[in-house]
Design an enzyme around this catalytic site. Sequence first.
Site, PDB file in Angstrom:
ATOM      1  CB  SER A 226      29.255  34.159  42.493  1.00 48.35           C
ATOM      2  OG  SER A 226      29.220  32.773  42.586  1.00 48.35           O
TER       3      SER A 226
ATOM      4  CG  HIS B  15      34.187  32.995  43.963  1.00 48.32           C
ATOM      5  ND1 HIS B  15      33.251  32.865  44.958  1.00 48.32           N
ATOM      6  CD2 HIS B  15      33.498  32.975  42.804  1.00 48.32           C
ATOM      7  CE1 HIS B  15      32.046  32.772  44.412  1.00 48.32           C
ATOM      8  NE2 HIS B  15      32.175  32.835  43.108  1.00 48.32           N
TER       9      HIS B  15
ATOM     10  CG  ASP C  34      33.623  33.494  48.268  1.00 48.00           C
ATOM     11  OD1 ASP C  34      34.408  34.314  47.744  1.00 48.00           O
ATOM     12  OD2 ASP C  34      32.845  32.765  47.614  1.00 48.00           O
TER      13      ASP C  34
END
Length: 282
Positions: free
Chosen positions: A234, A72, A138
Amino acid sequence: MCFLLLCLTLTLAGTGAVPTGPSIEIHSRIIGGWECDKHSQPWQALLTFTRKHNSVCGGVLVHSQWVLTAAHCIGDNYKVLLGLHDRSSEESTVQEARVSARFPHPLYNMTLLNLLLSHKMNLTFFYKTFLGADFSHDLMLLRLDQPVQLTDAVQVLDLPTQEPQVGSTCHVSGWGRTSQNYENSFVLPEKLQCVEFTLLSNNECSHAHMFKVTEAMLCAGHMEGGKDSCVGDSGGPLICDGVFQGIASWGSSPCGQQGRPGIYVKVFLYISWIQETIKAHS
């Protein structure tokens, strides 16, 4: 441990209301941590890129020319910094690279991500679309335009050879947001932050979040709250009992809520994909 953002707080159309349940952040973040010892995380990468606005993620050097991050964190015009500790100073240890190719995991639901990023939605549509949504896989590999030089401040992090155990002591690092107060959402640390917590069972995260928690994910944090990764973290590494085991993926918003641990990609399940992708495209 957050830096700029690839943050998603899901806002609703019309009155500007938000969902009655907790918002979701597709980006992990660092809350309740401390400044890491300088260059104690020499595999840590800082990614800046564009996607509608300037964004920031973490990453992990897994090969002298490859960085592993979250899918992402996809965008354009990447700049990758390695050997960095303090963003506000010019450090002689820093190496800067550009990205020549990106390889998100083929099973990651990019369509669902784009929907989540691009739409203001009413409450009914939000829950119908995203309740139980699956953001597994992810992961994304970034090929750098040239290999970096390995030094005391820049090192490759080995992939795991076995699965982590529930109860392991873990830590995560990054330059992501350090405050749970959204009025301070753009106040990001200059120096690399670390936070320590425990690897929990996936059942504990399944009951805590509206997105689906799968066997391809790891659940980590403090059930009491107050310690978490956050927006801008992230793609950064989760290291458990000294072994690289996870990539920061998503969690609740605000970060560090009681009873809502963070979600990380279970790297052990993707070793073949990582190795085969690097071999095929080096």
